[in-house]
Design a protein around this motif. Structure first.
Motif, mmCIF file in Angstrom:
data_model
loop_
_atom_site.group_PDB
_atom_site.id
_atom_site.type_symbol
_atom_site.label_atom_id
_atom_site.label_comp_id
_atom_site.label_asym_id
_atom_site.label_seq_id
_atom_site.Cartn_x
_atom_site.Cartn_y
_atom_site.Cartn_z
ATOM 1 N N PRO A 29 -30.808 -3.796 -18.683
ATOM 2 C CA PRO A 29 -29.994 -4.743 -17.907
ATOM 3 C C PRO A 29 -30.722 -6.072 -17.747
ATOM 4 O O PRO A 29 -31.949 -6.120 -17.669
ATOM 5 C CB PRO A 29 -29.814 -4.037 -16.556
ATOM 6 C CG PRO A 29 -30.954 -3.073 -16.474
ATOM 7 C CD PRO A 29 -31.208 -2.624 -17.884
ATOM 8 N N ASP A 30 -29.937 -7.138 -17.720
ATOM 9 C CA ASP A 30 -30.522 -8.457 -17.523
ATOM 10 C C ASP A 30 -31.127 -8.536 -16.131
ATOM 11 O O ASP A 30 -30.567 -8.041 -15.163
ATOM 12 C CB ASP A 30 -29.457 -9.541 -17.713
ATOM 13 C CG ASP A 30 -30.065 -10.929 -17.694
ATOM 14 O OD1 ASP A 30 -31.257 -11.034 -18.005
ATOM 15 O OD2 ASP A 30 -29.350 -11.897 -17.376
ATOM 16 N N ASN A 31 -32.284 -9.158 -16.058
ATOM 17 C CA ASN A 31 -32.996 -9.247 -14.779
ATOM 18 C C ASN A 31 -33.736 -10.573 -14.752
ATOM 19 O O ASN A 31 -34.451 -10.897 -15.707
ATOM 20 C CB ASN A 31 -33.988 -8.087 -14.640
ATOM 21 C CG ASN A 31 -34.542 -7.969 -13.235
ATOM 22 O OD1 ASN A 31 -34.966 -8.946 -12.639
ATOM 23 N ND2 ASN A 31 -34.541 -6.754 -12.700
ATOM 24 N N PRO A 32 -33.572 -11.356 -13.687
ATOM 25 C CA PRO A 32 -34.264 -12.658 -13.642
ATOM 26 C C PRO A 32 -35.784 -12.516 -13.666
ATOM 27 O O PRO A 32 -36.475 -13.470 -14.004
ATOM 28 C CB PRO A 32 -33.793 -13.263 -12.311
ATOM 29 C CG PRO A 32 -33.301 -12.109 -11.502
ATOM 30 C CD PRO A 32 -32.735 -11.137 -12.489
ATOM 31 N N LYS A 33 -36.298 -11.329 -13.323
ATOM 32 C CA LYS A 33 -37.751 -11.147 -13.328
ATOM 33 C C LYS A 33 -38.285 -10.778 -14.715
ATOM 34 O O LYS A 33 -39.484 -10.796 -14.928
ATOM 35 C CB LYS A 33 -38.135 -10.035 -12.348
ATOM 36 C CG LYS A 33 -37.767 -10.308 -10.904
ATOM 37 C CD LYS A 33 -38.459 -9.324 -9.970
ATOM 38 C CE LYS A 33 -38.086 -7.891 -10.270
ATOM 39 N NZ LYS A 33 -38.736 -6.930 -9.326
ATOM 40 N N ARG A 34 -37.387 -10.444 -15.662
ATOM 41 C CA ARG A 34 -37.824 -9.899 -16.946
ATOM 42 C C ARG A 34 -38.292 -10.995 -17.903
ATOM 43 O O ARG A 34 -37.711 -12.072 -17.987
ATOM 44 C CB ARG A 34 -36.684 -9.104 -17.583
ATOM 45 C CG ARG A 34 -37.131 -8.282 -18.794
ATOM 46 C CD ARG A 34 -35.957 -7.510 -19.392
ATOM 47 N NE ARG A 34 -35.257 -6.691 -18.419
ATOM 48 C CZ ARG A 34 -35.714 -5.543 -17.951
ATOM 49 N NH1 ARG A 34 -36.880 -5.084 -18.367
ATOM 50 N NH2 ARG A 34 -35.004 -4.859 -17.073
ATOM 51 N N LYS A 49 -38.479 -16.829 -19.321
ATOM 52 C CA LYS A 49 -37.308 -16.846 -20.191
ATOM 53 C C LYS A 49 -37.478 -17.727 -21.419
ATOM 54 O O LYS A 49 -36.713 -17.615 -22.374
ATOM 55 C CB LYS A 49 -36.085 -17.337 -19.394
ATOM 56 C CG LYS A 49 -35.776 -16.493 -18.166
ATOM 57 C CD LYS A 49 -35.509 -15.044 -18.528
ATOM 58 C CE LYS A 49 -35.168 -14.214 -17.310
ATOM 59 N NZ LYS A 49 -34.949 -12.786 -17.650
ATOM 60 N N ARG A 69 -46.522 -4.334 -10.109
ATOM 61 C CA ARG A 69 -45.544 -4.282 -9.008
ATOM 62 C C ARG A 69 -45.994 -5.123 -7.821
ATOM 63 O O ARG A 69 -45.204 -5.813 -7.199
ATOM 64 C CB ARG A 69 -45.353 -2.832 -8.542
ATOM 65 C CG ARG A 69 -44.550 -1.964 -9.499
ATOM 66 C CD ARG A 69 -44.305 -0.600 -8.882
ATOM 67 N NE ARG A 69 -43.554 0.261 -9.767
ATOM 68 C CZ ARG A 69 -42.227 0.276 -9.848
ATOM 69 N NH1 ARG A 69 -41.528 -0.543 -9.082
ATOM 70 N NH2 ARG A 69 -41.618 1.095 -10.672
ATOM 71 N N ASP A 95 -44.412 -3.140 -13.188
ATOM 72 C CA ASP A 95 -43.020 -3.192 -12.751
ATOM 73 C C ASP A 95 -42.118 -3.218 -13.973
ATOM 74 O O ASP A 95 -42.051 -4.236 -14.679
ATOM 75 C CB ASP A 95 -42.816 -4.459 -11.900
ATOM 76 C CG ASP A 95 -41.412 -4.538 -11.339
ATOM 77 O OD1 ASP A 95 -41.101 -5.532 -10.670
ATOM 78 O OD2 ASP A 95 -40.609 -3.612 -11.580
ATOM 79 N N ASP A 131 -39.053 -3.674 -14.276
ATOM 80 C CA ASP A 131 -38.030 -4.729 -14.213
ATOM 81 C C ASP A 131 -38.520 -6.055 -14.775
ATOM 82 O O ASP A 131 -37.726 -6.944 -15.059
ATOM 83 C CB ASP A 131 -37.565 -4.934 -12.776
ATOM 84 C CG ASP A 131 -36.766 -3.757 -12.252
ATOM 85 O OD1 ASP A 131 -36.665 -3.607 -11.024
ATOM 86 O OD2 ASP A 131 -36.251 -2.980 -13.076
ATOM 87 N N THR A 132 -39.846 -6.200 -14.935
ATOM 88 C CA THR A 132 -40.386 -7.442 -15.501
ATOM 89 C C THR A 132 -40.716 -7.302 -16.984
ATOM 90 O O THR A 132 -41.064 -8.278 -17.627
ATOM 91 C CB THR A 132 -41.668 -7.859 -14.755
ATOM 92 O OG1 THR A 132 -42.696 -6.894 -14.999
ATOM 93 C CG2 THR A 132 -41.423 -7.963 -13.262
ATOM 94 N N ASP A 137 -38.309 -12.469 -21.399
ATOM 95 C CA ASP A 137 -37.411 -12.387 -22.554
ATOM 96 C C ASP A 137 -38.026 -12.973 -23.821
ATOM 97 O O ASP A 137 -37.577 -12.672 -24.928
ATOM 98 C CB ASP A 137 -36.092 -13.119 -22.253
ATOM 99 C CG ASP A 137 -35.285 -12.421 -21.174
ATOM 100 O OD1 ASP A 137 -34.479 -13.096 -20.521
ATOM 101 O OD2 ASP A 137 -35.470 -11.203 -20.994
#
Length: 536
Positions: A411-416, A457, A426, A384, A386-387, A418
């Motif tokens: 883009p910032d994504n809570p699932k990513r 995070k 997925r 995925d 987005d992660t 960092d």
């Protein structure tokens, strides 16, 4: 004798606006009849008030009241007739799961056709307008189906009567974005696909049979391996028993030899002691005589007896008498050496044979396990994006992960992730077993599974307590190019295999999974990459 309703023309009871049987019919001043809701909506959308049929204009909006007589006649001719017909019909109209008429009041009759234009299904009675009214005859009728709204384009409110082969989806004539694509009528594509299905079904049946034969082959292999294992265990027990018997025999021989040697040594010692004691007695006698002569004053007596006293006694040479405190050691050492040699040879013979069998059995077990997992538990894993950590590069097909030279602007994504350079699959799993394989390059990579709520995070210890179960390439066995990952959610098991070598790398056991878990991948350096391989 025909009833009054049988003499009426059904078209007299069709609303010219909705083209359906009147619902709350009203009559306006020009004499034309409409559904109350239809004519009301018509006038709500018009700037001028006129008759939808003859276009006669009215200075002000006419007041409309339900024509009671017309309503009763409609009910008598259409609705009551339908119920009378239903009373004499067979029970197949009430079949469970049958598509029902959308316009029957009360008890619904079984639909005879569905109209794709009206997005409704009709029983035989309510279908009559579509068979009589010219404008309704042009509607597309099909065998009764449910969910007719799924057959209408959501963007243009038109029938999905075309199939775009370029993008492989159904479209309507108003979907201009598909102009230039290869589009055909739905019916044509339907026939083509049916032909394809007819060809593919035998192929799938053959694939099923191949896999069943493979399962049987694996099962036979397991049974054969079990037989070999049982035979080898029996031979091992027999060989060990023979070895122990040999050891006991050598032990008895050694003890007997030691005892015999000891007895011989004791006898020899006793003989030497007796002889020496006799010599001691003789020497003591001569010593006493010498002592006596040494005090004699008779010169003649001394000289006459001195030669017999000075004569050499019959005595053993003490240097010829060995004094051995461990008379049995040389033979003991030889016996022990022989015993050690015998044991070593026997053990080596057993170990060489058994180690080969154990290796074969272990390889066979892992091979069988891998084949079963590949056949029964393989899942299609994609990552995925987005992660993915901003520095990780994910291929377009979601199958390959590499580390870029610098972070990407994402883009910032809570699932990513960092903090650590991880990316998740997925699809997550909350039960059952699953298996997938990953080709790896380099050593600076990680591979395993993470729980869904893992901290993405901030820094974490990446331990099992944090919900992370994985292996590192730089800690893995050498020369690994493909890793198999197997997870049993209920058993709390995460296992890793060296696929080419058919070797077990490591397993996490006793894991407690209480939430969804995802496949996890990581690359630490630009020369390390991971690619999920296809097994099906």
């Amino acid at each position: 004798m025909a009833s009054a309703t049988d003499l009426l023309d059904p078209e007299q009871f069709i609303c010219s606006i909705c083209l359906d049987v009147f619902a709350e019919p009203v009559t306006i001043s020009c004499g034309h009849n409409f559904c109350k809701a239809c004519v009301t909506k018509y006038w709500d959308e018009c700037e001028q008030y006129n008759c939808p049929m003859c276009k006669k204009s009215f200075e002000k909006r006419p007041d409309v009241c339900v024509n009671t007589l017309m309503s009763e006649v409609v009910a008598a001719h259409f609705k009551m007739a339908a119920h009378v017909k239903a009373a004499g019909s067979n029970h197949h109209n009430q079949e469970e799961g049958a598509v029902l008429c959308d316009f029957c009041p009360g008890t619904k009759l079984k639909a005879l056709k569905s109209c794709l234009v009206c997005s409704a299904s009709f029983c035989e009675t309510h279908l009559e307008p579509h068979q009589r009214v010219a404008s309704l005859k042009r509607h597309k009728l099909i065998n009764p189906v449910e969910n007719l709204e799924d057959r209408i384009c959501k963007n243009h409110d038109k029938l999905l009567d075309l199939y775009c082969r370029t993008e492989q989806l159904c479209v309507c004539v108003m979907c201009t974005e598909h102009k230039g694509h290869e589009t055909v009528p739905v019916e044509e594509e339907y026939e083509r696909r049916k032909v394809q299905l007819g060809k593919r079904i035998p192929e799938y049946q053959e694939m099923i049979e191949e896999r069943r034969r493979k399962v049987e082959e694996i099962e036979r292999s397991v049974e054969e391996g079990k037989t070999v294992a049982e035979k080898e265990i029996a031979e091992w027990a027999e060989a060990v028993a023979a070895l122990m018997a040999s050891v006991r025999t050598k032990q008895d021989e050694l003890i007997s030899a030691i005892e015999e040697k000891q007895k011989a040594a004791e006898k020899q010692a006793e003989e030497c002691i007796t002889e020496l004691e006799q010599e001691i007695t003789e020497l003591q006698r001569r010593s006493s005589e010498m002592e006596h002569l040494s005090h004699a004053e008779d010169h003649l007596q001394l000289l006459q007896r001195l030669p017999s006293v000075f004569s050499s006694p019959h005595a053993k040479d003490l240097s010829d008498i060995p004094v051995r405190t461990h008379l049995h050691r040389p033979r003991l050492g030889l016996a022990v050496a022989q015993l050690e040699k015998t044991i070593t040879q026997e053990v080596q013979r057993i170990l060489v044979r058994t180690s080969l069998v154990e290796e074969d059995l272990e390889n066979l077990a892992i091979d069988v396990r891998l084949r079963l997992m590949q056949q029964l538990y393989t899942v299609d894993v994609t990552v995925d994006p987005d992660t993915a950590h901003p520095q990780l590069i994910v291929s377009g097909d979601g199958k390959q992960v590499t580390l870029g030279d610098k972070p990407q602007q994402l883009p910032d994504n809570p699932k990513r992730f960092d903090y650590y350079s991880f990316v998740l699959g997925r699809e997550g799993f909350t039960s059952g077993r699953f298996y997938y394989e990953v080709e790896v390059e380099g050593k600076d990579w990680c591979l395993g599974v993470f729980k869904e709520s893992v901290n993405r995070k901030e820094g974490l210890s990446l331990s099992t307590e944090d919900g992370c179960w994985f292996i590192r390439g730089n800690e893995c066995v050498q020369n690994v190019s493909k890793v198999g990952v197997f997870v049993d959610y209920e058993e709390g098991l995460v296992s890793f295999y060296h696929v080419e070598a058919k070797d077990h790398i490591y397993s996490f056991t006793g894991c407690t999974f209480t939430e969804k878990i995802y496949p996890a991948f990581s690359s630490f350096t630009t020369n390390a990459s991971l690619r999920i391989t296809a097994l099906r």
